[in-house]
Write a protein that holds these residues in place. Structure first.
Motif, short mmCIF file in Angstrom:
data_model
loop_
_atom_site.label_atom_id
_atom_site.label_comp_id
_atom_site.label_asym_id
_atom_site.label_seq_id
_atom_site.Cartn_x
_atom_site.Cartn_y
_atom_site.Cartn_z
N SER A 111 -7.08 7.81 4.42
CA SER A 111 -7.90 7.49 3.51
C SER A 111 -8.43 8.63 2.69
CB SER A 111 -9.01 6.30 3.88
OG SER A 111 -9.72 6.92 4.64
N LEU A 112 -8.56 9.57 3.35
CA LEU A 112 -9.17 10.97 2.23
C LEU A 112 -8.41 11.20 1.34
CD1 LEU A 112 -11.70 12.90 2.47
CD2 LEU A 112 -10.16 14.45 3.97
N ILE A 113 -7.18 11.14 1.46
CA ILE A 113 -6.46 11.37 0.31
C ILE A 113 -6.84 10.81 -0.88
CG2 ILE A 113 -3.89 11.52 -0.68
CD1 ILE A 113 -2.79 11.68 2.20
N LYS A 141 2.23 3.04 2.13
CA LYS A 141 0.79 3.54 2.15
C LYS A 141 0.37 3.77 0.91
CE LYS A 141 1.99 7.12 4.56
NZ LYS A 141 1.89 8.64 5.47
N THR A 142 1.14 4.21 -0.21
CA THR A 142 0.71 4.12 -1.54
C THR A 142 0.28 2.77 -1.98
OG1 THR A 142 2.15 6.18 -1.88
CG2 THR A 142 1.36 4.76 -3.87
N LEU A 143 1.04 1.95 -1.81
CA LEU A 143 0.94 0.32 -2.23
C LEU A 143 -0.54 0.11 -1.61
CD1 LEU A 143 1.48 -1.88 -4.00
CD2 LEU A 143 2.99 -2.77 -1.99
N MET A 144 -0.64 0.07 -0.43
CA MET A 144 -1.87 -0.49 0.33
C MET A 144 -3.20 0.41 -0.09
SD MET A 144 -0.49 -1.63 4.16
CE MET A 144 0.76 -0.44 4.52
N GLN A 145 -3.07 1.70 -0.35
CA GLN A 145 -4.35 2.42 -0.67
C GLN A 145 -4.61 2.02 -2.45
OE1 GLN A 145 -5.52 5.86 0.28
NE2 GLN A 145 -3.91 6.73 1.63
N VAL A 161 -7.88 -1.21 6.30
CA VAL A 161 -6.51 -1.69 5.94
C VAL A 161 -5.61 -0.61 6.63
CG1 VAL A 161 -4.93 -1.90 4.10
CG2 VAL A 161 -7.33 -2.77 3.68
N LEU A 162 -6.00 0.85 6.32
CA LEU A 162 -4.90 1.61 6.89
C LEU A 162 -4.97 1.67 8.52
CD1 LEU A 162 -5.81 4.58 4.41
CD2 LEU A 162 -3.71 3.04 4.64
N SER A 163 -6.23 1.27 9.07
CA SER A 163 -6.22 1.44 10.65
C SER A 163 -5.11 0.04 10.85
CB SER A 163 -7.66 1.12 11.12
OG SER A 163 -8.05 -0.20 10.89
#
Length: 424
Positions: free
Chosen positions: A149-151, A350-354, A365-367
């Motif tokens: 998520s830091l990205i 990962k892109t779509l979810m972020q 969400v990412l966890s």
């Protein structure tokens, strides 16, 4: 101050277009100083981490001479993510992600230093190694969602897909370097120097995080502690199709498809009867494909649930073709494309979810993504291994391909056509 003024990632705020085709410069996000520093530190750390992985496997076999115990040690690293992943995501949503990531890197460094000291002193035992792997897994409960998520705080949404693809490409490049370097070091000096070099590699990440210019970051608004926030995160995913559909694909493929450390040894040793060298070649060809696929993914500026479904379908078909290959050379060629498909699918998911997750929910969400993609190994690896033992070596890889293709077809039927992301 309105929500729009306070949050630069607010859904109502327009962002720079990525062009009519959704393509952009393959290295666009590297123009951002903060992301360059982050990427450099992460790449160094991944090389060290893969040296540690190889050394831990070698040390386990030296201690036990048992493949089963090797599986136990590997599973110990991922079990905490399976059990505690959602809680780790909530902690990330409540705290400063940069500072939390610095803390996890310090913990990793201490754990790697402990491995170094015990190995050097000849005091390592199997129970001690399992405990250390569990400790590393607990640290990863917080590190994985914080790092992912830091990205999104380092680059704007118009560069997020590119940044994730570059990160994935660098990780796969490091996966090519780390094991080879570990093999040379172990052959010459033993496993202890691998642990020592891994310890030093975490210092590069800590230095890169300390050098970030916080004024140039896009920090998410922190979640205020309250009861039921993990349930709220799960409910948020369930009622958001743009998150639920990718998450279902991630869980199916994470459990059944992404088990190549199990399926490829079975295919090469039992299927083609070529021994460890064949497995090493299979992993190398797949990693080369992942790097090449990463360069293609770096130019993608838009992602949709539909395009992710197509990626899963194509990836699954390629895996099935590799599983049914008549010879090892044909399988190796196909594995290059399998590796490329893996990076396309993973980076797109990962892109779509972020992009779809609100900043306050992004850690959870990412966890939950990590639970399926990484923690799913605890369930999937034994299941795929049992399938291979019962139905033949090729079936272990084939079931993963059928799972990916099947979930891709299913989600294509459920996803509205043409709902492209990258516009937020």
């Amino acid at each position: 101050m309105t929500d729009l003024d306070r949050d630069p990632w607010h859904p109502a705020r327009p962002t720079a277009p990525t062009g009519g085709t959704g393509r952009q410069s393959g290295f666009a996000s590297l123009r951002v100083r903060n992301y360059r520093l982050f990427a450099l530190g992460q790449t160094t750390s991944v090389v060290g981490n893969w040296m540690q992985n190889i050394a831990v496997g070698w040390l386990t076999l030296e201690l036990t001479h048992s493949g089963t115990m090797l599986g136990v040690v590997t599973g110990a690293r991922y079990l905490p993510i399976l059990l505690l992943g959602a809680w780790g995501g909530l902690v990330v949503d409540r705290h400063d992600r940069r500072r939390l990531l610095m803390l996890t890197q310090m913990c990793f460094a201490v754990e790697a230093a402990l491995l170094t000291a015990l190995s050097w002193a000849g005091l390592m035992t199997l129970p001690t190694l399992v405990v250390i792997m569990l400790t590393i897994g607990c640290t990863n409960v917080f590190d994985s969602p914080a790092r992912q998520s830091l990205i999104s705080e380092l680059v704007g949404p118009e560069h997020l897909a590119n940044a994730i693809a570059i990160n994935s490409t660098l990780v796969n490049t490091a996966k090519l370097i780390g094991p080879g370097l570990a093999g040379v070091v172990i052959a010459a000096l033993g496993v202890t120097p691998c642990f020592a070099l891994d310890t030093v590699s975490f210092l590069a990440v800590i230095a890169s995080l300390a050098a970030l210019r916080t004024a140039e970051m896009r920090p998410a608004e922190r979640e205020i502690p309250a009861g039921g926030q993990i349930r709220a995160g799960i409910a948020y995913i369930r009622r958001t199709p743009e998150l639920l559909h990718p998450m279902v694909m991630v869980y199916v493929t994470g459990i059944l498809t992404w088990e190549f450390p199990v399926s490829l040894p079975l295919l090469t040793t039992s299927g083609f009867r070529v021994g460890p060298a064949g497995y090493g070649a299979a992993m190398a060809f797949m990693s080369v494909g992942a790097v090449l696929g990463g360069f293609v993914a770096m130019r993608r500026g838009r992602v949709s649930t539909r395009s992710l479904s197509v990626s899963a379908l194509i990836w699954g078909a390629l895996i099935c073709a590799a599983a049914l290959a008549p010879s090892l050379p044909v399988a190796l060629v196909l594995l290059v494309f399998v590796g490329s498909g893996s990076i396309t699918f993973n980076a797109s998911a990962k892109t779509l979810m972020q992009l779809e997750a609100t900043p306050q929910m992004r850690g959870r969400v990412l966890s939950i993504w990590s639970i399926g993609w990484l923690g799913g190994t605890v369930i999937g690896a034994p299941a795929v291994g049992a399938i291979g033992a019962s139905w033949g070596a090729r079936s272990a890889l084939l079931v993963g391909g059928l799972a990916a293709a099947g979930i891709g077809v299913t989600m294509l039927a459920l996803s509205p056509a043409g709902r492209a992301q990258g516009h937020r």
